[in-house]
Design a protein around this motif. Sequence first.
Motif, PDB file in Angstrom:
ATOM      1  N   SER A   1       0.828  -1.207   0.000  1.00 25.15           N
ATOM      2  CA  SER A   1       0.000   0.000   0.000  1.00 25.15           C
ATOM      3  C   SER A   1       0.863   1.257   0.000  1.00 25.15           C
ATOM      4  CB  SER A   1      -0.925   0.007   1.225  1.00 25.15           C
ATOM      5  OG  SER A   1      -1.861  -1.043   1.150  1.00 25.15           O
ATOM      6  N   TYR A   2       2.012   1.169   0.646  1.00 31.10           N
ATOM      7  CA  TYR A   2       2.932   2.318   0.680  1.00 31.10           C
ATOM      8  C   TYR A   2       3.473   2.622  -0.714  1.00 31.10           C
ATOM      9  CZ  TYR A   2       7.120   5.050   1.704  1.00 31.10           C
ATOM     10  OH  TYR A   2       8.098   6.023   1.712  1.00 31.10           O
ATOM     11  N   PHE A   3       3.896   1.584  -1.430  1.00 27.59           N
ATOM     12  CA  PHE A   3       4.524   1.789  -2.739  1.00 27.59           C
ATOM     13  C   PHE A   3       3.506   1.954  -3.871  1.00 27.59           C
ATOM     14  CE2 PHE A   3       8.037  -0.351  -0.473  1.00 27.59           C
ATOM     15  CZ  PHE A   3       9.054   0.559  -0.741  1.00 27.59           C
ATOM     16  N   ILE A   4       2.354   1.277  -3.778  1.00 30.04           N
ATOM     17  CA  ILE A   4       1.393   1.292  -4.884  1.00 30.04           C
ATOM     18  C   ILE A   4       0.270   2.301  -4.656  1.00 30.04           C
ATOM     19  CG2 ILE A   4      -0.287  -0.102  -6.159  1.00 30.04           C
ATOM     20  CD1 ILE A   4       1.439  -2.529  -5.644  1.00 30.04           C
ATOM     21  N   ASN A   5      -0.231   2.384  -3.406  1.00 27.63           N
ATOM     22  CA  ASN A   5      -1.394   3.227  -3.123  1.00 27.63           C
ATOM     23  C   ASN A   5      -1.061   4.488  -2.340  1.00 27.63           C
ATOM     24  OD1 ASN A   5      -2.569   0.031  -2.496  1.00 27.63           O
ATOM     25  ND2 ASN A   5      -3.283   1.175  -4.277  1.00 27.63           N
ATOM     26  N   SER A   6       0.229   4.764  -2.135  1.00 21.94           N
ATOM     27  CA  SER A   6       0.690   5.981  -1.452  1.00 21.94           C
ATOM     28  C   SER A   6       0.136   6.105  -0.042  1.00 21.94           C
ATOM     29  CB  SER A   6       0.302   7.234  -2.271  1.00 21.94           C
ATOM     30  OG  SER A   6       0.848   7.162  -3.554  1.00 21.94           O
ATOM     31  N   GLN A   7      -0.018   4.983   0.642  1.00 23.20           N
ATOM     32  CA  GLN A   7      -0.486   5.015   2.028  1.00 23.20           C
ATOM     33  C   GLN A   7       0.670   5.387   2.943  1.00 23.20           C
ATOM     34  OE1 GLN A   7      -3.092   1.822   3.380  1.00 23.20           O
ATOM     35  NE2 GLN A   7      -1.900   1.671   5.265  1.00 23.20           N
ATOM     36  N   LYS A   8       0.376   6.186   3.992  1.00 22.58           N
ATOM     37  CA  LYS A   8       1.417   6.616   4.916  1.00 22.58           C
ATOM     38  C   LYS A   8       1.982   5.434   5.694  1.00 22.58           C
ATOM     39  CE  LYS A   8      -1.014   9.627   7.106  1.00 22.58           C
ATOM     40  NZ  LYS A   8      -1.361  10.659   8.109  1.00 22.58           N
ATOM     41  N   PHE A   9       3.279   5.498   5.983  1.00 17.87           N
ATOM     42  CA  PHE A   9       3.967   4.446   6.736  1.00 17.87           C
ATOM     43  C   PHE A   9       4.317   5.016   8.103  1.00 17.87           C
ATOM     44  CE2 PHE A   9       6.942   0.795   7.039  1.00 17.87           C
ATOM     45  CZ  PHE A   9       6.133  -0.160   6.460  1.00 17.87           C
ATOM     46  N   THR A  10       3.406   4.916   9.063  1.00 16.58           N
ATOM     47  CA  THR A  10       3.589   5.508  10.385  1.00 16.58           C
ATOM     48  C   THR A  10       4.382   4.584  11.298  1.00 16.58           C
ATOM     49  OG1 THR A  10       1.546   4.543  11.249  1.00 16.58           O
ATOM     50  CG2 THR A  10       1.363   6.663  10.108  1.00 16.58           C
ATOM     51  N   ALA A  11       4.688   5.089  12.499  1.00 15.75           N
ATOM     52  CA  ALA A  11       5.429   4.294  13.481  1.00 15.75           C
ATOM     53  C   ALA A  11       4.624   3.057  13.894  1.00 15.75           C
ATOM     54  CB  ALA A  11       5.750   5.148  14.704  1.00 15.75           C
ATOM     55  N   LEU A  12       3.317   3.209  14.036  1.00 19.60           N
ATOM     56  CA  LEU A  12       2.481   2.074  14.417  1.00 19.60           C
ATOM     57  C   LEU A  12       2.432   1.014  13.320  1.00 19.60           C
ATOM     58  CD1 LEU A  12      -0.505   3.891  16.175  1.00 19.60           C
ATOM     59  CD2 LEU A  12       1.098   2.284  17.245  1.00 19.60           C
ATOM     60  N   ILE A  13       2.363   1.461  12.070  1.00 13.38           N
ATOM     61  CA  ILE A  13       2.368   0.511  10.954  1.00 13.38           C
ATOM     62  C   ILE A  13       3.707  -0.215  10.891  1.00 13.38           C
ATOM     63  CG2 ILE A  13       2.262   0.288   8.450  1.00 13.38           C
ATOM     64  CD1 ILE A  13      -0.431   0.805   9.703  1.00 13.38           C
ATOM     65  N   LEU A  14       4.802   0.545  11.090  1.00 13.78           N
ATOM     66  CA  LEU A  14       6.127  -0.077  11.100  1.00 13.78           C
ATOM     67  C   LEU A  14       6.238  -1.102  12.230  1.00 13.78           C
ATOM     68  CD1 LEU A  14       9.000  -0.215   9.994  1.00 13.78           C
ATOM     69  CD2 LEU A  14       9.613   1.661  11.548  1.00 13.78           C
ATOM     70  N   ASN A  15       5.690  -0.750  13.386  1.00 18.71           N
ATOM     71  CA  ASN A  15       5.687  -1.678  14.517  1.00 18.71           C
ATOM     72  C   ASN A  15       4.924  -2.956  14.164  1.00 18.71           C
ATOM     73  OD1 ASN A  15       6.033  -2.299  17.482  1.00 18.71           O
ATOM     74  ND2 ASN A  15       3.798  -2.218  17.409  1.00 18.71           N
ATOM     75  N   SER A  16       3.798  -2.789  13.484  1.00 22.03           N
ATOM     76  CA  SER A  16       2.988  -3.939  13.079  1.00 22.03           C
ATOM     77  C   SER A  16       3.756  -4.824  12.108  1.00 22.03           C
ATOM     78  CB  SER A  16       1.685  -3.456  12.433  1.00 22.03           C
ATOM     79  OG  SER A  16       0.936  -4.544  11.946  1.00 22.03           O
ATOM     80  N   VAL A  17       4.435  -4.214  11.136  1.00 24.02           N
ATOM     81  CA  VAL A  17       5.205  -4.975  10.145  1.00 24.02           C
ATOM     82  C   VAL A  17       6.314  -5.775  10.823  1.00 24.02           C
ATOM     83  CG1 VAL A  17       6.795  -4.771   8.190  1.00 24.02           C
ATOM     84  CG2 VAL A  17       4.689  -3.424   8.236  1.00 24.02           C
ATOM     85  N   VAL A  18       7.028  -5.143  11.737  1.00 26.46           N
ATOM     86  CA  VAL A  18       8.135  -5.813  12.429  1.00 26.46           C
ATOM     87  C   VAL A  18       7.620  -6.978  13.269  1.00 26.46           C
ATOM     88  CG1 VAL A  18       9.908  -5.541  14.199  1.00 26.46           C
ATOM     89  CG2 VAL A  18       9.615  -3.777  12.454  1.00 26.46           C
ATOM     90  N   LEU A  19       6.541  -6.768  14.010  1.00 31.90           N
ATOM     91  CA  LEU A  19       6.019  -7.815  14.892  1.00 31.90           C
ATOM     92  C   LEU A  19       5.494  -9.006  14.096  1.00 31.90           C
ATOM     93  CD1 LEU A  19       4.176  -5.610  17.545  1.00 31.90           C
ATOM     94  CD2 LEU A  19       6.225  -6.987  17.910  1.00 31.90           C
ATOM     95  N   LEU A  20       4.778  -8.728  13.015  1.00 34.39           N
ATOM     96  CA  LEU A  20       4.249  -9.819  12.202  1.00 34.39           C
ATOM     97  C   LEU A  20       5.376 -10.572  11.490  1.00 34.39           C
ATOM     98  CD1 LEU A  20       1.136  -7.982  10.725  1.00 34.39           C
ATOM     99  CD2 LEU A  20       1.098  -9.934  12.279  1.00 34.39           C
ATOM    100  N   SER A  21       6.434  -9.852  11.114  1.00 43.75           N
ATOM    101  CA  SER A  21       7.584 -10.509  10.500  1.00 43.75           C
ATOM    102  C   SER A  21       8.304 -11.404  11.514  1.00 43.75           C
ATOM    103  CB  SER A  21       8.555  -9.464   9.947  1.00 43.75           C
ATOM    104  OG  SER A  21       7.922  -8.659   8.958  1.00 43.75           O
ATOM    105  N   LEU A  22       8.434 -10.917  12.751  1.00 46.09           N
ATOM    106  CA  LEU A  22       9.045 -11.723  13.801  1.00 46.09           C
ATOM    107  C   LEU A  22       8.216 -12.957  14.104  1.00 46.09           C
ATOM    108  CD1 LEU A  22      10.279  -9.008  16.349  1.00 46.09           C
ATOM    109  CD2 LEU A  22      11.695 -10.504  14.931  1.00 46.09           C
ATOM    110  N   SER A  23       6.891 -12.803  14.071  1.00 42.69           N
ATOM    111  CA  SER A  23       6.000 -13.938  14.312  1.00 42.69           C
ATOM    112  C   SER A  23       6.230 -15.034  13.280  1.00 42.69           C
ATOM    113  CB  SER A  23       4.538 -13.468  14.271  1.00 42.69           C
ATOM    114  OG  SER A  23       3.651 -14.563  14.393  1.00 42.69           O
ATOM    115  N   ALA A  24       6.319 -14.644  12.014  1.00 38.39           N
ATOM    116  CA  ALA A  24       6.566 -15.627  10.953  1.00 38.39           C
ATOM    117  C   ALA A  24       7.958 -16.238  11.080  1.00 38.39           C
ATOM    118  CB  ALA A  24       6.402 -14.962   9.583  1.00 38.39           C
ATOM    119  N   ALA A  25       8.937 -15.412  11.477  1.00 34.17           N
ATOM    120  CA  ALA A  25      10.304 -15.913  11.616  1.00 34.17           C
ATOM    121  C   ALA A  25      10.388 -16.966  12.722  1.00 34.17           C
ATOM    122  CB  ALA A  25      11.257 -14.757  11.911  1.00 34.17           C
ATOM    123  N   LEU A  26       9.659 -16.745  13.807  1.00 30.69           N
ATOM    124  CA  LEU A  26       9.651 -17.719  14.899  1.00 30.69           C
ATOM    125  C   LEU A  26       9.091 -19.063  14.427  1.00 30.69           C
ATOM    126  CD1 LEU A  26       8.503 -15.670  18.036  1.00 30.69           C
ATOM    127  CD2 LEU A  26      10.709 -16.785  17.669  1.00 30.69           C
TER     128      LEU A  26
END
Length: 365
Positions: free
Chosen positions: A145-170
């Motif tokens: 959405s950030y690259f295609i739909n120009s959606q803002k990438f806030t601190a909360l969204i970044l936090n969500s991305v990191v946590l979900l990535s860590l979940s998959a990595a585990l």
Amino acid sequence: MQDNQEPMIKDGTVTTQLLLRKLNWWQWWFFMALNIVFLVVGQSAAVLLGRFYYDQGGNSKWMATLVQTLAFPILFLPLFLIPSAQEPSTFSAPPTITNLALIYFSLGVLIAGDNMMYSVGLLYLSASTYSLICATQLAFNAIFSYFINSQKFTALILNSVVLLSLSAALIAVNDDSEGPSGVSKSKYIIGFLCTLAASALYSLLLSLMQLSFQKVLKRETFSVVLEMQIYTSLIATCVSIVGLFASGEWKTLHGEMEGFGTGKVSYVMTLVWTAVAWQVCSVGVVGLIFVVSSLFSNVISTVSLGITPIASVIVFHDKMNGIKVIAMLLALWGLASYIYQNYRDNSTARTAQNDINESHNDYLS
């Protein structure tokens, strides 16, 4: 929400807003809750039934792919039963038949490929592991959405991305992770990678659909969103049927039915109800896009994926070790961050809209 307030639509159109103004606050909440139930129950049931199909002797990946879109004619019911508001006149020309056909065909083929990867993932993973990996679609959605739909990438969204990535990595590095019925480690890795790739492709599809609405269709009414679901599902169904016959898997279906663990009737009913469950889920997805937003619809879809691991532990007695519990908690934390960001965006938009309305009323006075 007070009795005299209208429900807020973040990314709806004027047509949608005019239609929803006919609903009072409790009707809006009922309609939203009903669609949440459709999405959560439909998606959870479809995943559990898909796992049951494999557990009882089903082995056709193309059949598992086909049932995800085969029951798309069910979507004609809400299309015909729910009247569309008359659209306001616009200066933009409607898209040509060629452009529509190209969009529906391209998205339909991608959906078929996405469903195939999901089918492979569910074949080699337990339902709980599969669902936890699928939750990463929210992180992928934020990135696309950030690259295609120009959606803002806030601190909360970044936090969500990191946590979900860590979940998959585990889940990926969990040495105790096993596929169903003694699936080998190599097949487990294939299942993990296919599910992760399918989640990424699904998020890309959502962004491409939103881009199609913005740049080509230039409207996002209930009927237009539903037609998008119907025609892309039709293409995906045709691709899946071609794949079923081209792969030769159709020859094994009779043997599958004969050897199905719970009998022939159960085999047929499993496939039928899996197909129905996916379309009930689709009705919920479209309904939530209609009454709230596409982002909210995706968030609720991810909530459903958080419920499925618990259901799979109860139904299939999946192992829920400490790593899986931590992964689920991280996924829920990431989801909460995403929901809170959505709440803040809606609050800001609502405040801005109220200021505009007050200024307009003062001007008229």
